[in-house]
Design a protein around this motif. Structure first.
Motif, short mmCIF file in Angstrom:
data_model
loop_
_atom_site.label_atom_id
_atom_site.label_comp_id
_atom_site.label_asym_id
_atom_site.label_seq_id
_atom_site.Cartn_x
_atom_site.Cartn_y
_atom_site.Cartn_z
N LEU A 63 8.97 74.68 54.82
CA LEU A 63 9.17 75.96 54.21
C LEU A 63 9.08 76.99 55.53
O LEU A 63 10.13 77.90 55.48
CB LEU A 63 8.12 76.45 53.20
N GLU A 87 16.19 73.08 53.83
CA GLU A 87 16.46 73.42 52.44
C GLU A 87 16.75 72.32 51.69
O GLU A 87 16.48 72.03 50.76
CB GLU A 87 17.64 74.41 52.35
N ARG A 90 13.58 70.15 51.16
CA ARG A 90 12.89 70.74 50.25
C ARG A 90 13.47 70.44 48.87
O ARG A 90 12.69 70.09 47.94
CB ARG A 90 12.70 72.36 50.45
N ARG A 91 14.84 70.47 48.78
CA ARG A 91 15.35 70.17 47.57
C ARG A 91 15.27 68.83 47.02
O ARG A 91 15.08 68.50 45.88
CB ARG A 91 16.90 70.64 47.66
N LEU A 119 19.56 72.14 40.94
CA LEU A 119 19.77 72.47 42.65
C LEU A 119 20.23 71.25 43.33
O LEU A 119 20.85 71.46 44.30
CB LEU A 119 18.72 73.11 42.99
N ALA B 260 23.77 75.04 38.27
CA ALA B 260 22.47 75.95 38.73
C ALA B 260 22.83 77.56 38.98
O ALA B 260 22.39 78.18 38.66
CB ALA B 260 21.71 75.36 40.06
N LEU B 264 21.83 80.69 37.05
CA LEU B 264 20.89 81.48 37.51
C LEU B 264 21.73 83.05 37.34
O LEU B 264 21.27 84.10 36.96
CB LEU B 264 20.71 81.38 38.82
N ALA B 338 10.89 86.18 42.86
CA ALA B 338 11.91 85.11 41.97
C ALA B 338 12.73 84.58 43.08
O ALA B 338 13.04 83.33 43.12
CB ALA B 338 12.52 85.69 40.93
N ALA B 340 11.92 84.38 46.39
CA ALA B 340 11.11 83.58 47.25
C ALA B 340 11.05 82.16 46.59
O ALA B 340 10.91 81.15 47.29
CB ALA B 340 9.83 84.14 47.38
N THR B 341 10.99 82.20 45.31
CA THR B 341 10.68 80.98 44.58
C THR B 341 11.81 80.02 44.64
O THR B 341 11.61 78.99 44.91
CB THR B 341 10.52 81.14 42.95
N LEU B 342 13.07 80.68 44.61
CA LEU B 342 14.18 79.68 44.50
C LEU B 342 14.44 79.50 45.97
O LEU B 342 14.95 78.23 46.39
CB LEU B 342 15.45 80.73 44.14
N HIS B 343 13.94 80.27 46.92
CA HIS B 343 14.18 79.59 48.33
C HIS B 343 13.30 78.33 48.61
O HIS B 343 13.45 77.58 49.09
CB HIS B 343 13.65 80.87 49.24
N GLN B 344 11.93 78.66 47.97
CA GLN B 344 11.14 77.55 48.07
C GLN B 344 11.52 76.11 47.59
O GLN B 344 11.28 75.02 47.99
CB GLN B 344 9.68 77.92 47.51
N LEU B 345 12.32 76.44 46.42
CA LEU B 345 12.75 75.22 45.58
C LEU B 345 13.95 74.45 46.52
O LEU B 345 14.56 73.54 46.08
CB LEU B 345 13.38 75.47 44.15
N GLY B 346 14.42 75.26 47.51
CA GLY B 346 15.49 74.74 48.39
C GLY B 346 16.89 75.16 48.07
O GLY B 346 17.85 74.47 48.34
N ALA B 347 16.75 76.39 47.36
CA ALA B 347 18.12 76.85 46.74
C ALA B 347 18.94 77.36 48.11
O ALA B 347 18.33 78.20 48.83
CB ALA B 347 18.15 78.02 45.60
N SER B 348 20.09 77.14 48.19
CA SER B 348 20.80 77.44 49.48
C SER B 348 21.33 79.04 49.48
O SER B 348 21.51 79.51 48.50
CB SER B 348 22.29 76.51 49.83
N PRO B 349 21.45 79.45 50.46
CA PRO B 349 21.72 81.02 50.43
C PRO B 349 23.23 81.23 49.67
O PRO B 349 23.48 82.04 49.23
CB PRO B 349 21.75 81.58 51.99
N LEU B 351 24.16 79.29 47.43
CA LEU B 351 24.12 79.45 46.17
C LEU B 351 23.72 80.76 45.34
O LEU B 351 24.13 81.28 44.34
CB LEU B 351 23.00 78.30 45.77
#
Lengths: 245, 384
Positions: A63, A87, A90-91, A119, B260, B264, B338, B340-349, B351
């Motif tokens: 992260l 990313e 992490r995904r 995702l 996704a 969203l 929210a 930040a959470t999506l970023h943590q889950l690895g959602a790409s910019p 997306l």
């Protein structure tokens, strides 16, 4: 790096870091941390608040980029990865539970749990059946159709745990996952996390400020002021979880 | 002094709010002073009318002040948390935000007054003399009354709009999404439909010619009372329908088995429709009315050369647009966790960008639909 061991890490380390240094806007968080995490183990990182646990988890889970040092996952470097590469890692490979549930507010509980799978490109059916499955295991099936704002904190945190476990990642990072919970709920959530890790061969990295909770782990690493002063404690694999509470 | 120290930490958005309020206030104060000047040089004719003309821009400035003031605590939660930790209670924060807006209005008004006084000093040409009431002594109470009106109105609007929260900002969940009551949706739909049908009935080919046409102000031509009432009801209905329609568009986006991105975008739009509230509907309505007026003005032979309506249209559109932007920035900050959470889950910019683009597309279509219908209905009722 002169003090760091020069020997290559053991082959069964799924994730390892050497000499990592990280600061937040000039405030040092990690000063020189080396750590190796074996495949399938439950590792507890203990330390008081501000000792750098969350930052270490952030660096290990791709992260946060490290300032100096190396992080390797499955014998491939993480510290040199691009943003997109991190990313993807992490995904596809990592799961994360934080001290707060941090769910996406506009999605229902079920959609929140299915989101990491969606995702990662999983099909609709597979994602939602995995979500239903994990909601049931965490005893929050009744919350499936509700939004985070309609739930109590315990239920939200369980949903966050389900979200981290549903894609069956290789490594689950749990940063003080029991912080918002009462003691009995703490026990249940940690049992579910550790038993899921053992039954699905997941590696679990558990950061906690409560040395009591470290009993769920196979091994404990103490972190003080951004350093690992004592070398990793001897393996206590198989230590039975005390039943008395 | 303390306020000045706080101002030192202002960012572009805070300064923009201040400057925009001050500029809008200066323009409205200019309208008010012009009304005063004309009243001085030519007392009995149309003085009330001219004062009434100042009301729409005054309302627009108050509207912007209210929406901008409401957005302040949400835009910079860390700042509010710092002030709260330093002992500033909700009442103090409310006073500070309202006071700041009143101050900006006062500053704008004073600039206008100074320009007015300087120009009265026989600097402007003779063509401006009647507007400034040149050559007639200025009663002191008049400009003071007119200029206190603006800071008072905007400050009060701001003070009532600032949310009073006892808990620390950012500590708890941001305000939960409001759902639209079905009764409201049905009522809005009925109003829109009823108003449109009333207007269309009045416009039917066999309709008798209205013997007493209503002459609209600002060179907008003529219409009849029935048509105007029909249009008003339809416009109100469409404005009330904007929120539910946005929520419905979100549902449509996330229909079936969404990916996704679609999930969203759709859920986000449904959720934000409730939080966005009135500003987008007001923006669509205002732009529709202004565009209709402009269309009327550019028609040859319709324009009498009065600059006031055009200036007012610009000011009102500016205030309403700025209010919508303020609400959007408020929501954007509320969505930070929210994201930040999506970023943590690895959602790409990509997306997240795609989801935002879809949301904008769907939301823009809805606004285009309601605003376009309002404009079309408005154009229908005007006769030269």
């Amino acid at each position: 790096m002169s003090a760091a061991p020069s020997a290559a890490p053991p082959d069964n380390d799924v994730l390892w870091a050497r000499g990592i240094v990280k600061s937040h806007n000039g405030t040092p968080a990690l000063r020189d941390v080396s750590i190796g995490i074996r495949e399938g183990e439950v590792l507890a990182i203990t330390g008081p608040r501000g000792s750098g646990k969350s930052t270490l988890l952030g660096c290990l889970s791709a992260l946060l980029p490290v300032d100096r040092g190396e992080v390797w996952f499955n014998s491939s470097p993480v510290h040199t990865l691009s943003r997109a590469g991190r990313e993807k890692l992490r995904r596809d490979r990592f799961g994360f539970v934080g001290p707060e549930p941090r769910l996406v507010p506009e999605l229902t509980a079920r959609e929140n749990v299915a989101l990491p799978l969606l995702l990662a490109g999983a099909g609709h059916k597979a994602a939602y059946s995995a979500a239903d499955d994990w909601l049931e295991r965490l005893d929050v099936t009744v919350c499936a159709k509700r939004r985070p704002s309609e739930l109590v904190q315990t239920e939200r945190q369980r949903i966050a745990v389900a979200r981290a476990l549903a894609p069956l990642p290789r490594v689950v990072f749990a940063d003080d996952p029991t912080a918002p919970l009462h003691r009995e709920a703490q026990d249940q959530v940690l049992r579910i996390l550790t038993s899921a890790a053992r039954s699905h061969q997941l590696t679990l990295v558990l950061a906690t400020h409560d040395p009591e909770l470290a009993r769920y782990a196979d091994r404990t690493v103490a972190l003080v002021d951004g350093r690992t002063p004592v070398p990793a404690a001897p393996v206590r694999r198989g230590t039975p979880v005390p039943a008395a509470y | 002094m303390f306020y000045l120290r706080l101002v030192r930490g202002y960012r572009v958005i805070d300064l923009g709010r201040w400057l925009l309020t001050a500029v809008a206030a200066a323009v409205v104060a200019g309208f008010l002073l012009r009304a005063l000047g004309l009243a001085l040089s030519d007392p009995p004719v149309g003085a009330t009318d001219r004062l009434l003309w100042c009301l729409p821009p005054l309302v627009a400035v108050g509207w912007f002040a209210a929406i901008a003031a409401r957005a302040v605590p949400a835009q910079r939660p860390e700042r509010m948390a710092g002030l709260t930790a330093a002992g500033a209670g909700p009442r103090w924060i409310r006073l500070m935000i309202a006071g700041e807006i009143a101050l900006a209005c006062a500053a704008g008004s004073v600039v206008s007054l100074l320009v007015f006084l300087v120009l009265r000093n026989n600097i402007a040409g003779a063509w401006l003399a009647p507007d400034l009431g040149m050559g007639v002594a200025l009663p002191l109470a008049a400009p003071i009354t007119l200029l206190t009106l603006l800071p008072l109105a905007a400050g009060l609007a701001a003070a009532f709009a600032v949310p009073v929260r006892e808990e620390l900002p950012g500590g708890a969940d941001p305000a939960e999404a409001r759902h639209f009551h079905p009764a409201r949706t049905v009522l809005a739909g009925a109003l829109a439909l009823g108003g449109t049908l009333t207007e269309l009935y009045g416009l039917r080919p066999a309709a008798p010619v209205d013997p007493h046409p209503l002459r609209l102000p600002a060179d907008l031509g003529r219409t009849s009372v029935n048509l105007l009432i029909g249009w008003g009801i339809a416009a109100l209905g469409l404005a009330l329908l904007t929120g539910p329609l946005l929520a419905f568009a979100g549902r449509l986006l996330a229909l079936g088995r969404p990916s996704a991105r679609r999930l969203l975008a759709g859920r986000g739009l449904t959720d934000q429709a409730g939080r966005l509230g009135a500003p987008p509907a007001v923006l669509a309505l205002t732009v529709a009315v202004v565009l209709t007026a402009v269309r009327q003005w550019v028609t040859p032979g319709m324009r009498s050369g009065e600059p006031l309506p055009a200036a007012e249209a610009v000011l009102i559109t500016g205030c309403v647009t700025a209010a919508a932007i303020a609400r959007l920035t408020e929501l954007r900050t509320a969505r930070r966790p929210a994201t930040a959470t999506l970023h943590q889950l690895g959602a790409s910019p990509q997306l997240l960008f795609g989801a935002a683009a879809l949301r904008w597309l769907a939301g823009g279509t809805v606004l285009l639909l309601t605003g376009g219908t309002t404009a079309a209905l408005a154009a229908g009722i005007l006769r030269s």
